[in-house]
Design a protein around this motif. Structure first.
Motif, PDB file in Angstrom:
ATOM      1  N   ILE A 283       2.178  -3.165  -4.296  1.00  0.00           N
ATOM      2  CA  ILE A 283       2.329  -4.188  -3.256  1.00  0.00           C
ATOM      3  C   ILE A 283       3.532  -3.896  -2.377  1.00  0.00           C
ATOM      4  CG2 ILE A 283       2.849  -6.628  -2.850  1.00  0.00           C
ATOM      5  CD1 ILE A 283       1.222  -7.248  -5.403  1.00  0.00           C
ATOM      6  N   LEU A 284       4.664  -3.566  -2.997  1.00  0.00           N
ATOM      7  CA  LEU A 284       5.888  -3.307  -2.240  1.00  0.00           C
ATOM      8  C   LEU A 284       5.763  -2.071  -1.363  1.00  0.00           C
ATOM      9  CD1 LEU A 284       8.528  -4.108  -5.018  1.00  0.00           C
ATOM     10  CD2 LEU A 284       8.095  -5.430  -2.937  1.00  0.00           C
ATOM     11  N   GLU A 285       5.011  -1.080  -1.827  1.00  0.00           N
ATOM     12  CA  GLU A 285       4.864   0.150  -1.063  1.00  0.00           C
ATOM     13  C   GLU A 285       3.764   0.068  -0.006  1.00  0.00           C
ATOM     14  OE1 GLU A 285       4.237   3.200  -3.936  1.00  0.00           O
ATOM     15  OE2 GLU A 285       6.366   3.299  -4.542  1.00  0.00           O
ATOM     16  N   ASN A 286       2.849  -0.900  -0.148  1.00  0.00           N
ATOM     17  CA  ASN A 286       1.719  -1.002   0.786  1.00  0.00           C
ATOM     18  C   ASN A 286       1.465  -2.446   1.223  1.00  0.00           C
ATOM     19  OD1 ASN A 286       0.571   1.923   0.310  1.00  0.00           O
ATOM     20  ND2 ASN A 286       0.860   1.044  -1.737  1.00  0.00           N
ATOM     21  N   PRO A 287       2.497  -3.155   1.708  1.00  0.00           N
ATOM     22  CA  PRO A 287       2.304  -4.579   2.040  1.00  0.00           C
ATOM     23  C   PRO A 287       1.260  -4.805   3.127  1.00  0.00           C
ATOM     24  CG  PRO A 287       4.382  -3.768   2.921  1.00  0.00           C
ATOM     25  CD  PRO A 287       3.868  -2.706   2.001  1.00  0.00           C
ATOM     26  N   GLY A 288       1.205  -3.919   4.109  1.00  0.00           N
ATOM     27  CA  GLY A 288       0.246  -4.093   5.184  1.00  0.00           C
ATOM     28  C   GLY A 288      -1.191  -3.919   4.729  1.00  0.00           C
ATOM     29  N   GLU A 289      -1.406  -3.114   3.701  1.00  0.00           N
ATOM     30  CA  GLU A 289      -2.748  -2.854   3.188  1.00  0.00           C
ATOM     31  C   GLU A 289      -3.242  -3.997   2.305  1.00  0.00           C
ATOM     32  OE1 GLU A 289      -4.841   0.257   0.040  1.00  0.00           O
ATOM     33  OE2 GLU A 289      -2.994   0.841   1.083  1.00  0.00           O
ATOM     34  N   ILE A 290      -2.320  -4.650   1.610  1.00  0.00           N
ATOM     35  CA  ILE A 290      -2.680  -5.671   0.628  1.00  0.00           C
ATOM     36  C   ILE A 290      -3.485  -6.803   1.250  1.00  0.00           C
ATOM     37  CG2 ILE A 290      -1.775  -7.357  -1.040  1.00  0.00           C
ATOM     38  CD1 ILE A 290      -1.430  -4.373  -1.770  1.00  0.00           C
ATOM     39  N   ILE A 291      -3.123  -7.207   2.466  1.00  0.00           N
ATOM     40  CA  ILE A 291      -3.769  -8.373   3.077  1.00  0.00           C
ATOM     41  C   ILE A 291      -5.241  -8.114   3.391  1.00  0.00           C
ATOM     42  CG2 ILE A 291      -1.616  -9.275   4.005  1.00  0.00           C
ATOM     43  CD1 ILE A 291      -2.287  -8.072   6.680  1.00  0.00           C
ATOM     44  N   HIS A 292      -5.689  -6.859   3.299  1.00  0.00           N
ATOM     45  CA  HIS A 292      -7.090  -6.531   3.570  1.00  0.00           C
ATOM     46  C   HIS A 292      -7.871  -6.222   2.290  1.00  0.00           C
ATOM     47  CE1 HIS A 292      -6.010  -6.429   7.784  1.00  0.00           C
ATOM     48  NE2 HIS A 292      -5.103  -5.492   7.541  1.00  0.00           N
ATOM     49  N   LEU A 293      -7.208  -6.327   1.137  1.00  0.00           N
ATOM     50  CA  LEU A 293      -7.859  -5.995  -0.128  1.00  0.00           C
ATOM     51  C   LEU A 293      -8.275  -7.249  -0.891  1.00  0.00           C
ATOM     52  CD1 LEU A 293      -5.518  -3.158  -1.512  1.00  0.00           C
ATOM     53  CD2 LEU A 293      -7.657  -2.895  -0.228  1.00  0.00           C
ATOM     54  N   SER A 294      -9.314  -7.108  -1.678  1.00  0.00           N
ATOM     55  CA  SER A 294      -9.685  -8.166  -2.620  1.00  0.00           C
ATOM     56  C   SER A 294      -8.858  -7.951  -3.882  1.00  0.00           C
ATOM     57  CB  SER A 294     -11.171  -8.089  -2.960  1.00  0.00           C
ATOM     58  OG  SER A 294     -11.444  -6.901  -3.693  1.00  0.00           O
ATOM     59  N   ILE A 295      -8.847  -8.927  -4.762  1.00  0.00           N
ATOM     60  CA  ILE A 295      -8.089  -8.783  -6.000  1.00  0.00           C
ATOM     61  C   ILE A 295      -8.662  -7.649  -6.855  1.00  0.00           C
ATOM     62  CG2 ILE A 295      -9.452 -10.491  -7.279  1.00  0.00           C
ATOM     63  CD1 ILE A 295      -6.823 -11.352  -8.653  1.00  0.00           C
ATOM     64  N   THR A 296      -9.978  -7.452  -6.766  1.00  0.00           N
ATOM     65  CA  THR A 296     -10.613  -6.361  -7.516  1.00  0.00           C
ATOM     66  C   THR A 296     -10.173  -5.000  -6.972  1.00  0.00           C
ATOM     67  OG1 THR A 296     -12.540  -7.742  -7.945  1.00  0.00           O
ATOM     68  CG2 THR A 296     -12.813  -5.368  -8.245  1.00  0.00           C
ATOM     69  N   GLU A 297     -10.131  -4.881  -5.646  1.00  0.00           N
ATOM     70  CA  GLU A 297      -9.708  -3.618  -5.024  1.00  0.00           C
ATOM     71  C   GLU A 297      -8.248  -3.318  -5.320  1.00  0.00           C
ATOM     72  OE1 GLU A 297     -12.622  -3.521  -1.111  1.00  0.00           O
ATOM     73  OE2 GLU A 297     -10.804  -4.766  -1.085  1.00  0.00           O
ATOM     74  N   LEU A 298      -7.408  -4.358  -5.290  1.00  0.00           N
ATOM     75  CA  LEU A 298      -5.994  -4.148  -5.592  1.00  0.00           C
ATOM     76  C   LEU A 298      -5.815  -3.719  -7.042  1.00  0.00           C
ATOM     77  CD1 LEU A 298      -2.996  -4.208  -5.015  1.00  0.00           C
ATOM     78  CD2 LEU A 298      -3.017  -6.694  -5.361  1.00  0.00           C
ATOM     79  N   ALA A 299      -6.553  -4.343  -7.940  1.00  0.00           N
ATOM     80  CA  ALA A 299      -6.467  -3.997  -9.360  1.00  0.00           C
ATOM     81  C   ALA A 299      -6.848  -2.533  -9.569  1.00  0.00           C
ATOM     82  CB  ALA A 299      -7.375  -4.906 -10.177  1.00  0.00           C
ATOM     83  N   GLU A 300      -7.849  -2.093  -8.851  1.00  0.00           N
ATOM     84  CA  GLU A 300      -8.283  -0.695  -8.973  1.00  0.00           C
ATOM     85  C   GLU A 300      -7.233   0.259  -8.424  1.00  0.00           C
ATOM     86  OE1 GLU A 300     -11.909   2.179  -7.344  1.00  0.00           O
ATOM     87  OE2 GLU A 300     -12.142   0.000  -7.332  1.00  0.00           O
ATOM     88  N   GLN A 301      -6.682  -0.076  -7.269  1.00  0.00           N
ATOM     89  CA  GLN A 301      -5.669   0.784  -6.651  1.00  0.00           C
ATOM     90  C   GLN A 301      -4.396   0.846  -7.493  1.00  0.00           C
ATOM     91  OE1 GLN A 301      -5.942   2.704  -3.985  1.00  0.00           O
ATOM     92  NE2 GLN A 301      -8.045   2.085  -3.556  1.00  0.00           N
ATOM     93  N   ALA A 302      -4.016  -0.299  -8.073  1.00  0.00           N
ATOM     94  CA  ALA A 302      -2.773  -0.364  -8.857  1.00  0.00           C
ATOM     95  C   ALA A 302      -2.985   0.024 -10.312  1.00  0.00           C
ATOM     96  CB  ALA A 302      -2.190  -1.777  -8.776  1.00  0.00           C
ATOM     97  N   GLN A 303      -4.222   0.295 -10.683  1.00  0.00           N
ATOM     98  CA  GLN A 303      -4.559   0.679 -12.054  1.00  0.00           C
ATOM     99  C   GLN A 303      -4.098  -0.379 -13.055  1.00  0.00           C
ATOM    100  OE1 GLN A 303      -2.869   4.631 -12.520  1.00  0.00           O
ATOM    101  NE2 GLN A 303      -4.639   5.592 -11.544  1.00  0.00           N
ATOM    102  N   THR A 304      -4.509  -1.594 -12.759  1.00  0.00           N
ATOM    103  CA  THR A 304      -4.181  -2.699 -13.650  1.00  0.00           C
ATOM    104  C   THR A 304      -5.341  -3.692 -13.633  1.00  0.00           C
ATOM    105  OG1 THR A 304      -2.461  -4.330 -14.191  1.00  0.00           O
ATOM    106  CG2 THR A 304      -3.021  -4.076 -11.871  1.00  0.00           C
ATOM    107  N   ALA A 305      -5.213  -4.777 -14.343  1.00  0.00           N
ATOM    108  CA  ALA A 305      -6.296  -5.749 -14.450  1.00  0.00           C
ATOM    109  C   ALA A 305      -6.156  -6.867 -13.421  1.00  0.00           C
ATOM    110  CB  ALA A 305      -6.313  -6.353 -15.856  1.00  0.00           C
ATOM    111  N   GLU A 306      -7.266  -7.468 -13.061  1.00  0.00           N
ATOM    112  CA  GLU A 306      -7.241  -8.588 -12.128  1.00  0.00           C
ATOM    113  C   GLU A 306      -6.392  -9.732 -12.683  1.00  0.00           C
ATOM    114  OE1 GLU A 306     -11.096  -9.852 -10.845  1.00  0.00           O
ATOM    115  OE2 GLU A 306     -11.844  -7.797 -10.665  1.00  0.00           O
ATOM    116  N   ALA A 307      -6.481  -9.951 -13.982  1.00  0.00           N
ATOM    117  CA  ALA A 307      -5.701 -11.027 -14.610  1.00  0.00           C
ATOM    118  C   ALA A 307      -4.206 -10.783 -14.449  1.00  0.00           C
ATOM    119  CB  ALA A 307      -6.061 -11.135 -16.082  1.00  0.00           C
ATOM    120  N   THR A 308      -3.824  -9.510 -14.482  1.00  0.00           N
ATOM    121  CA  THR A 308      -2.405  -9.168 -14.315  1.00  0.00           C
ATOM    122  C   THR A 308      -1.933  -9.538 -12.919  1.00  0.00           C
ATOM    123  OG1 THR A 308      -2.577  -7.340 -15.894  1.00  0.00           O
ATOM    124  CG2 THR A 308      -0.725  -7.285 -14.350  1.00  0.00           C
ATOM    125  N   ILE A 309      -2.737  -9.251 -11.921  1.00  0.00           N
ATOM    126  CA  ILE A 309      -2.373  -9.571 -10.545  1.00  0.00           C
ATOM    127  C   ILE A 309      -2.316 -11.081 -10.345  1.00  0.00           C
ATOM    128  CG2 ILE A 309      -3.130  -9.413  -8.133  1.00  0.00           C
ATOM    129  CD1 ILE A 309      -4.322  -6.659  -8.901  1.00  0.00           C
TER     130      ILE A 309
END
Length: 288
Positions: free
Chosen positions: A34-60
């Motif tokens: 999130i800190l490295e890609n703030p501009g990209e985050i606003i266009h992602l779903s929670i599922t897409e962010l979880a995949e990009q960050a290699q973590t779980a949706e529940a974690t986010i």
């Protein structure tokens, strides 16, 4: 300080940096992305962010709750508002070829950013509660060690003008001795950039056990210091190539102290003005 659902729209990234050291490994992966890609985050779903960050949706989701938002969507809305005026990543990236004017410009800009970011994360309720506690205090003591010790002494120097009995201690033994003599109606203010200074922590702990109210000023929202304070006020500072966060946070600590002094003085104008006049008369002979 427990996060709440009324977290201001601005300051989400600053809060994320502040709590970063206390996050779990999985949460840190999400926070880093999130800190490295703030501009990209606003266009992602929670599922897409979880995949990009290699973590779980529940974690986010849990991370967003820790930041004070109801969920990922609320965080994205706040982040989008923040990105309207992108945070400038101003660092003192000083080069060997820089002359002193350029160096001064970079340092000044870094300090300006530090103040702006610290102001963004201030909470009206916390500031007002701190002023109320200080205003009604029988006596106030400031504790700080190292660089924060200088801030504690500055706070003492300024609060003396309000007419409220106050003192500052930078010696670890004097801190706990003085704290043990406090009681109901007194206020102890602990200043620590990391919030992990054992001496300041112990002094506030003892003051609180003695019945005094406690205020903390620190850079980290999940630091040990927050466990022994009734109210905590936070700074925001970043480490640069040639100075640590603790160095750059000094100006924000001073600004918070100044804000409290002005807030208290406005509420007790007669006493503050009278005290200021007495002090000016007393030091008049010290000047040419």
């Amino acid at each position: 300080m427990a996060p709440n659902n009324d977290t201001p729209a601005q300051g989400g990234l600053l809060r994320l940096r502040s709590i970063y050291p206390s996050l779990t490994a999985a949460e840190q992966r999400a926070a880093t992305y999130i800190l490295e890609n703030p501009g990209e985050i606003i266009h992602l779903s929670i599922t897409e962010l979880a995949e990009q960050a290699q973590t779980a949706e529940a974690t986010i989701f849990r991370l967003c709750k820790r930041l004070g938002y109801r969920g990922f969507q609320a965080f994205k809305i706040a982040l989008a508002s923040e990105m309207v005026d992108p945070v400038q990543n101003i660092h003192e990236d000083v080069q060997p070829s820089d002359d002193m004017l350029i160096i001064a410009h970079k340092v000044f800009q870094s300090n300006v950013q530090c103040l702006q970011e610290t102001l963004k994360i201030q909470e009206k309720e916390s500031l007002e509660q701190a002023v109320e506690m200080l205003l009604n205090a029988r006596r106030v003591e400031f504790y700080g060690s190292g660089g924060s010790g200088a801030i504690a002494m500055d706070a003492y120097h300024k609060f003396m003008r309000t007419g409220i009995w106050c003192q500052a201690h930078t010696d670890a033994h004097l801190q706990v001795m003085a704290a043990s003599l406090l009681g109901p109606g007194d206020v102890a203010v602990g200043i620590s950039h990391t919030g992990a200074n054992k001496d300041v922590y112990e002094a506030l702990k003892i003051a609180r056990e003695a019945g005094a109210r406690t205020i903390g000023i620190t850079n980290f929202m999940k630091s040990p210091l927050t466990r022994v304070t009734d109210i905590c006020l936070f700074t925001s500072a970043r480490e640069t190539r040639f100075r640590s966060e603790a160095m750059s946070s000094r100006i924000s600590q001073l600004a918070i102290i100044d804000s409290l002094v002005v807030g208290v003085s406005l509420r007790r104008q007669d006493e503050a003005l009278s005290g200021l006049q007495k002090i000016r008369r007393a030091i008049a002979n010290k000047r040419f």
